[in-house]
Motif scaffolding. Structure first.
Motif, mmCIF file in Angstrom:
data_model
loop_
_atom_site.group_PDB
_atom_site.id
_atom_site.type_symbol
_atom_site.label_atom_id
_atom_site.label_comp_id
_atom_site.label_asym_id
_atom_site.label_seq_id
_atom_site.Cartn_x
_atom_site.Cartn_y
_atom_site.Cartn_z
ATOM 1 N N ALA A 55 0.837 -1.209 0.000
ATOM 2 C CA ALA A 55 0.000 0.000 0.000
ATOM 3 C C ALA A 55 0.872 1.260 0.000
ATOM 4 C CB ALA A 55 -0.937 -0.007 1.205
ATOM 5 N N CYS A 56 1.995 1.211 0.719
ATOM 6 C CA CYS A 56 2.941 2.341 0.705
ATOM 7 C C CYS A 56 3.486 2.553 -0.701
ATOM 8 C CB CYS A 56 4.103 2.088 1.665
ATOM 9 S SG CYS A 56 3.669 2.091 3.412
ATOM 10 N N LEU A 57 3.890 1.455 -1.344
ATOM 11 C CA LEU A 57 4.419 1.548 -2.701
ATOM 12 C C LEU A 57 3.363 2.113 -3.648
ATOM 13 C CD1 LEU A 57 6.806 -0.914 -4.369
ATOM 14 C CD2 LEU A 57 4.969 0.089 -5.675
ATOM 15 N N ASP A 58 2.136 1.637 -3.522
ATOM 16 C CA ASP A 58 1.049 2.140 -4.374
ATOM 17 C C ASP A 58 0.852 3.644 -4.196
ATOM 18 O OD1 ASP A 58 0.534 -0.375 -5.455
ATOM 19 O OD2 ASP A 58 -1.139 -0.793 -4.090
ATOM 20 N N LEU A 59 0.892 4.105 -2.954
ATOM 21 C CA LEU A 59 0.704 5.528 -2.678
ATOM 22 C C LEU A 59 1.840 6.362 -3.275
ATOM 23 C CD1 LEU A 59 -1.041 7.665 -1.161
ATOM 24 C CD2 LEU A 59 0.545 7.391 0.741
ATOM 25 N N LEU A 60 3.080 5.939 -3.050
ATOM 26 C CA LEU A 60 4.224 6.671 -3.587
ATOM 27 C C LEU A 60 4.258 6.619 -5.114
ATOM 28 C CD1 LEU A 60 6.938 5.582 -1.004
ATOM 29 C CD2 LEU A 60 5.754 7.794 -1.130
ATOM 30 N N ALA A 61 3.891 5.475 -5.677
ATOM 31 C CA ALA A 61 3.846 5.343 -7.135
ATOM 32 C C ALA A 61 2.783 6.268 -7.719
ATOM 33 C CB ALA A 61 3.557 3.890 -7.527
ATOM 34 N N GLY A 62 1.635 6.339 -7.082
ATOM 35 C CA GLY A 62 0.576 7.233 -7.558
ATOM 36 C C GLY A 62 1.031 8.686 -7.581
ATOM 37 N N ALA A 63 1.763 9.080 -6.538
ATOM 38 C CA ALA A 63 2.284 10.455 -6.493
ATOM 39 C C ALA A 63 3.299 10.679 -7.613
ATOM 40 C CB ALA A 63 2.919 10.731 -5.130
ATOM 41 N N LEU A 64 4.157 9.694 -7.851
ATOM 42 C CA LEU A 64 5.140 9.811 -8.934
ATOM 43 C C LEU A 64 4.443 9.921 -10.282
ATOM 44 C CD1 LEU A 64 8.225 9.609 -9.781
ATOM 45 C CD2 LEU A 64 7.667 7.233 -10.301
ATOM 46 N N PHE A 65 3.456 9.076 -10.518
ATOM 47 C CA PHE A 65 2.755 9.092 -11.800
ATOM 48 C C PHE A 65 2.022 10.415 -12.018
ATOM 49 C CE2 PHE A 65 2.525 4.208 -11.533
ATOM 50 C CZ PHE A 65 3.761 4.084 -12.143
ATOM 51 N N THR A 66 1.500 10.985 -10.951
ATOM 52 C CA THR A 66 0.829 12.287 -11.057
ATOM 53 C C THR A 66 1.807 13.360 -11.520
ATOM 54 O OG1 THR A 66 -0.783 11.690 -9.374
ATOM 55 C CG2 THR A 66 -0.455 14.039 -9.776
ATOM 56 N N THR A 67 3.011 13.354 -10.958
ATOM 57 C CA THR A 67 3.996 14.374 -11.351
ATOM 58 C C THR A 67 4.532 14.129 -12.759
ATOM 59 O OG1 THR A 67 5.886 13.195 -10.404
ATOM 60 C CG2 THR A 67 4.725 14.752 -8.975
ATOM 61 N N MET A 68 4.564 12.874 -13.187
ATOM 62 C CA MET A 68 5.080 12.567 -14.530
ATOM 63 C C MET A 68 4.271 13.255 -15.612
ATOM 64 S SD MET A 68 6.155 8.531 -14.308
ATOM 65 C CE MET A 68 6.857 8.424 -15.974
ATOM 66 N N VAL A 69 2.984 13.379 -15.380
ATOM 67 C CA VAL A 69 2.101 13.984 -16.380
ATOM 68 C C VAL A 69 2.540 15.412 -16.721
ATOM 69 C CG1 VAL A 69 -0.274 14.764 -16.801
ATOM 70 C CG2 VAL A 69 0.140 12.543 -15.731
ATOM 71 N N THR A 70 2.943 16.155 -15.705
ATOM 72 C CA THR A 70 3.325 17.547 -15.948
ATOM 73 C C THR A 70 4.827 17.725 -16.149
ATOM 74 O OG1 THR A 70 3.422 17.945 -13.558
ATOM 75 C CG2 THR A 70 1.360 18.494 -14.692
ATOM 76 N N GLU A 71 5.627 16.919 -15.482
ATOM 77 C CA GLU A 71 7.075 17.119 -15.567
ATOM 78 C C GLU A 71 7.701 16.535 -16.822
ATOM 79 O OE1 GLU A 71 8.354 17.480 -10.928
ATOM 80 O OE2 GLU A 71 8.800 15.631 -11.982
ATOM 81 N N LEU A 72 7.258 15.390 -17.249
ATOM 82 C CA LEU A 72 7.803 14.783 -18.459
ATOM 83 C C LEU A 72 6.889 15.131 -19.624
ATOM 84 C CD1 LEU A 72 9.030 11.283 -17.212
ATOM 85 C CD2 LEU A 72 10.313 13.410 -17.437
ATOM 86 N N ASP A 73 7.050 16.342 -20.102
ATOM 87 C CA ASP A 73 6.204 16.879 -21.166
ATOM 88 C C ASP A 73 7.029 17.057 -22.434
ATOM 89 O OD1 ASP A 73 4.366 18.168 -22.763
ATOM 90 O OD2 ASP A 73 4.481 20.063 -21.672
ATOM 91 N N PRO A 74 6.906 16.138 -23.395
ATOM 92 C CA PRO A 74 7.704 16.244 -24.609
ATOM 93 C C PRO A 74 7.433 17.544 -25.380
ATOM 94 C CG PRO A 74 6.316 14.278 -24.652
ATOM 95 C CD PRO A 74 6.035 14.996 -23.379
ATOM 96 N N HIS A 75 6.245 18.081 -25.234
ATOM 97 C CA HIS A 75 5.917 19.316 -25.945
ATOM 98 C C HIS A 75 6.580 20.525 -25.298
ATOM 99 C CE1 HIS A 75 3.168 16.860 -28.175
ATOM 100 N NE2 HIS A 75 2.526 16.519 -27.060
ATOM 101 N N GLY A 76 6.944 20.405 -24.028
ATOM 102 C CA GLY A 76 7.622 21.490 -23.322
ATOM 103 C C GLY A 76 9.133 21.398 -23.437
ATOM 104 N N ALA A 77 9.624 20.406 -24.167
ATOM 105 C CA ALA A 77 11.064 20.220 -24.343
ATOM 106 C C ALA A 77 11.473 20.698 -25.731
ATOM 107 C CB ALA A 77 11.417 18.748 -24.162
ATOM 108 N N ALA A 78 12.159 21.820 -25.772
ATOM 109 C CA ALA A 78 12.561 22.400 -27.052
ATOM 110 C C ALA A 78 13.901 21.857 -27.543
ATOM 111 C CB ALA A 78 12.636 23.920 -26.929
#
Length: 179
Positions: A55-78
């Motif tokens: 359950a701890c891993l699931d919670l931390l993974a969910g937080a990581l996946f949430t940040t991936m959406v905004t941080e790993l943005d190929p359109h924001g990488a020039a």
């Protein structure tokens, strides 16, 4: 307090304890004591330590996946510099909570029972690979990343480098910086 809320509280406290003591140092006895109830009461919420860690891993993974959406943005990488900045920020999430996410994955790999923690780790690694693969696929479509490797190869290279680098650091710490 509802069963769900108490379960969330247990996971939160388990994360705190694992940050303090490491995954191996987290015991159900200590967790129950910190929660103010018996181990038997703890088992009414989770069948054992592996389920709590899952359950701890699931919670931390969910937080990581949430940040991936905004941080790993190929359109924001020039350019390559912007890609490197995105990936560097992303790596910071693996080091959050004293590297607990990686510690949980390592604990799952070491587990022998094929249980809940291993299932959570497998689900995380599969989802992580899928998301990173999509990122590299989009970077290739934007011609920001070489076509010398397929997106799947980029994903494997990235994941091996990421996890391998952290494991090397952990081993170095464990052996007093000898590595």
């Amino acid at each position: 307090m509802t069963h769900h809320n108490r379960s969330e509280e247990i996971v939160g406290r388990a994360i705190e304890l694992a940050q303090e003591r490491g995954v191996a140092g987290l015991t159900t006895a200590i967790l129950a004591s910190r929660m103010g109830f018996t181990e038997a009461a703890l088992y009414s919420y989770f069948p054992g330590k592996a389920a709590i860690l899952g359950a701890c891993l699931d919670l931390l993974a969910g937080a990581l996946f949430t940040t991936m959406v905004t941080e790993l943005d190929p359109h924001g990488a020039a350019d390559n510099g912007a890609i490197a900045e995105q990936l560097e920020r992303h790596v910071g999430h693996f080091t959050a909570h004293q590297g607990l996410l990686l510690d949980l994955i390592v604990a799952a790999a070491a587990a022998r029972d094929g249980g809940v923690l291993q299932e959570a780790a497998d689900a995380f690694v599969n989802e992580y690979g899928h998301r990173v693969g999509a990122y590299f696929r989009q970077l290739q479509q934007s011609t920001l990343v070489s076509h010398a490797f397929s997106p799947d190869e980029w994903t494997r290279l990235w994941t091996c480098q990421l996890f391998g680098g952290f494991l090397s650091c952990l081993l170095g710490l464990a052996f007093g910086g000898v590595m």
